[in-house]
Design an enzyme around this catalytic site. Structure first.
Site, PDB file in Angstrom:
ATOM      1  N   THR A  28      39.346 -44.235 -14.275  1.00  0.00           N
ATOM      2  CA  THR A  28      39.251 -42.845 -14.713  1.00  0.00           C
ATOM      3  C   THR A  28      40.612 -42.322 -15.171  1.00  0.00           C
ATOM      4  O   THR A  28      40.739 -41.701 -16.239  1.00  0.00           O
ATOM      5  CB  THR A  28      38.703 -41.989 -13.554  1.00  0.00           C
ATOM      6  N   CYS A  70      18.029 -35.307 -10.002  1.00  0.00           N
ATOM      7  CA  CYS A  70      17.778 -35.201  -8.565  1.00  0.00           C
ATOM      8  C   CYS A  70      18.431 -36.318  -7.776  1.00  0.00           C
ATOM      9  O   CYS A  70      18.064 -36.580  -6.639  1.00  0.00           O
ATOM     10  CB  CYS A  70      16.291 -35.194  -8.229  1.00  0.00           C
TER      11      CYS A  70
END
Lengths: 473, 473
Positions: B70, B323
């Site tokens: 990252t 979800c």
């Protein structure tokens, strides 16, 4: 072979090593995943956070792990400044902070903010009154104050509690860089943000701490992600984090007894160096200081050469002199303190240092310094105080004033040439040194103080500056 | 217990573990220091850089280590954009990049730059012609193009060489995020910047790679320091870096044979899932793909519940469904591909996965999906195709059009209610679903394709949207 550079980095603590190996088995998966491997990693991360928070003295949800102390400082400063950008865009920091703070301040200025330095005394200490004065009653537009708990180069401890009170009175948050002290001492009260670095207490590289008190406005710098409360992007290195937390606890458990022991060794160095080495000065606050760091400078010596001479005798130390570690300017810390920078040596003792190693160091130091000075043909006689007069005797002719051209000559040459020239003028006469090496600004006044001559000041010159010194004895 | 989430993170490779332990002894000091301990650390760091550079196919001085993949993406993108800010401030990236790229793009926009997405086909593949069209002959003000070598969620490989040619023709640098492929496959030619992450190939967490070709304009983001060519601030974690480099070499040495083996297992999953699970669709390019990743979605299933059902059977997998992992939106990758997102499962096989584990997974999957569907009272009959008609028979009354109000109901409920309602209209009749769950936009058209009904489109509604479907059979 003695390693006296603990303030730079320590070997992995045995407890950290054990914790690391144990966490390797269960700590490699993504802690954000709901599967078994992810949950195991999450449990380890949560436990490490609780342990580290207890050591720091904060709530676990106030503490995030970063990839280094530098990253903790960068994120803490940027986040606090962004969180308070409506109040003001001014960053105040002491003049002796870690370079990561100075870099963050430059980045803040480049982005349109302002930054101000709070000076220190010759011992490297910030006066709480100066912080209060800089903030005024209403904070004076300051968004953040940054002060380290103790200095990494000279060991001076800052009056954090008093500075925190001044910040609180003005309503400005205080970031305390506790990198050097967290392993050794309780964290002073009153901080709003706190940073630290695990490899200073025997944890692994790659782990920093950033604690942000609940209620402190904080806007994580972009780009961010969902890890570590959005404050430290990128996949967590959980085995290293576990080792860092375990090591902090273990280090602190041993710290009080070890600090008392090392303090005795540091006191011995502080007392011995001026006695054993002519024209040397110990720097840093003599009393309010870390237990394991002591720093001194030696006239007429090149810091880089001195490091190598000590390394040849097996001693690993550090230096804030110019001409070391690829920098050509003296350490900003020594500069802010206004103390001698040439021939600078930082000794930082790891826990467990045997007294005999310190004795050996003190035994080896005088010859190491003398060898470096001899290579530079420095004007130091056996008793260290007779050099100027001896030079005068040899020179024969005496002029009322002398100009020494040291342009283009690096530290410590301008000071060596000054020392040679002082004998060529009568008492009351003036030596003017032309120099463009930046260390001269620090070292010529320091030489005057050490040799009890009068520093008359500097004036601009076409190249560099002209430094004037009156002979007093 | 089978761990099928290799694309997320892998356990430490045995070679990485050995290298790590060996490097702990000599790699803890500051490599910037001139003393013995510092020089030893520097030697390890240099050797790791040479090894990793050879694996990447670049010069050692083009390669820097960061604290994560990252961070490598953040620094690489920011540095390349800043280096070319006089040419243009536009960042182009594919719509299926890692979220770190999207976060960097948002940060760039917040700082006044612009960002544009290049779409993908339903297999997740970027068309090189679209890159060329977006750039035009002169780059069209683009400062950087970002494309991953292969997708982390669906395994689709990008035509990097052709995209690189398009970028070169327009004079725009290309950053290739090779996080998922670097362990498995040679790096495609033509990149200007390349990033990767060690824990994807059995290296430790906390190590990313950023390679920047000589000649590519690059201005490291501030605040920076002197470490890693100014491109990655903070104390280096040298034992982890050594382990990462050793692991990359070891992983790649085994990769070709292992890829052939895993490709067979992935092919088996791709072929078996639609046969074993009614109303399931495999997603991702069927041919041009990584060897070890396969992704599929299951109608009428909640991805989170499916993960837990599979975890209960001992299988650790991942999901791009909404979800899951605290997100309420489907993965941006599935979204960009326009494919079914509900009941999504990513299987990513680690090296060494026994064929028997894949067989066990395929044996357990149908019951796991059926259990999740049953809990939702989903309209799936035994043969998976008869549900709509069976419903129609039971419903009795048939209206020409029906409106289903699924407002406030999360994925996969709107699709389940659509499936129930379709039997209540005659062939040629229309069902309108009112839904505000964002996954409905993806899943209702996907349902139509899978169940061979006609999707008529969506129109705005006071809340959410109205999705219209015509019954064809």
């Amino acid at each position: 072979m003695p390693y006296f550079d603990a303030a730079s980095s320590l070997p992995l603590h045995p407890v950290a090593r054990q914790a690391f190996l144990a966490a390797l088995e269960d700590g490699w998966a993504d802690p954000a995943r709901p599967h078994r491997e992810g949950r195991r990693a999450r449990l380890l991360l949560d436990a490490a956070r609780e342990s580290a928070a207890e050591s720091v003295g904060c709530r676990p949800d106030e503490l995030t792990f970063t990839s280094s102390g530098t990253r903790a400082l960068h994120a803490g400063i940027a986040g606090a400044l962004a969180g308070r950008s409506r109040v003001g865009r001014r960053l105040l920091h002491s003049a002796v902070e870690h370079s990561a703070v100075l870099h963050a301040a430059r980045a803040h200025e480049a982005a349109g903010g302002t930054a101000g330095e709070i000076g220190v005394d010759s011992g490297g200490r910030v006066a709480p009154g100066e912080v209060a004065a800089a903030l005024g009653a209403d904070g004076g537009g300051a968004a953040l104050v940054c002060v380290q708990s103790a200095n990494h180069e000279v060991g001076t401890a800052q009056p954090v509690a008093e500075i925190a009170a001044a910040c609180a009175a003005a309503g400005v948050p205080l970031l305390v860089d506790a990198a050097q002290s967290l392993g050794w001492e309780p964290v002073p009260a009153g901080w709003s943000l706190l940073t630290a670095s695990a490899h200073k207490w025997g944890g692994p590289g790659g782990v920093g701490l950033l604690a942000v008190r609940k209620g402190v406005r904080f806007a994580p710098p972009a780009p961010a992600d969902e890890r570590e409360s959005g404050r430290s992007p990128g996949f967590e290195n959980i085995p290293a984090i576990v080792a860092a937390a375990a090591s902090l606890r273990a280090f602190r458990a041993e710290a009080e007894a070890e600090a008392a022991r090392l303090r005795g060794q540091v006191d011995l160095i502080r007392e011995s160096v001026p006695r054993l080495v002519p024209d040397a000065a110990v720097v840093g606050d003599p009393v309010r200081r870390l237990p394991h760091i002591v720093t001194f400078s030696c006239l007429y010596a090149d810091g880089e050469a001195l490091l190598h001479a000590l390394a040849a005798e097996g001693f690993a130390v550090s230096s804030g002199s110019s001409c070391t570690s690829s920098t050509l300017t003296p350490s900003h810390v020594l500069n802010a303190m206004g103390v001698l920078s040439e021939g600078n040596v930082r000794v930082s003792l790891p826990p467990g240092t045997p007294a005999a190693e310190v004795d050996r160091f003190l035994a080896a130091l005088p010859a190491a310094v003398a060898g470096v000075r001899a290579a530079l043909d420095a004007p130091v006689a056996a008793d260290g105080r007779a050099a100027a007069k001896a030079d005068a005797g040899e020179a024969g002719a005496v002029a009322a004033s002398v100009v020494v051209d040291s342009l283009g000559r690096p530290c410590p040459v301008p000071v060596i040439e000054l020392a040679r020239a002082i004998g060529k003028v009568p008492v009351g006469g003036v030596v003017t040194v032309l120099a463009d090496d930046v260390a001269a600004r620090l070292d010529i006044p320091a030489w005057c103080a050490l040799r009890e001559q009068e520093y008359l000041g500097e004036s601009p010159a076409p190249v560099g500056a002209a430094y004037r010194v009156r002979r007093l004895s």
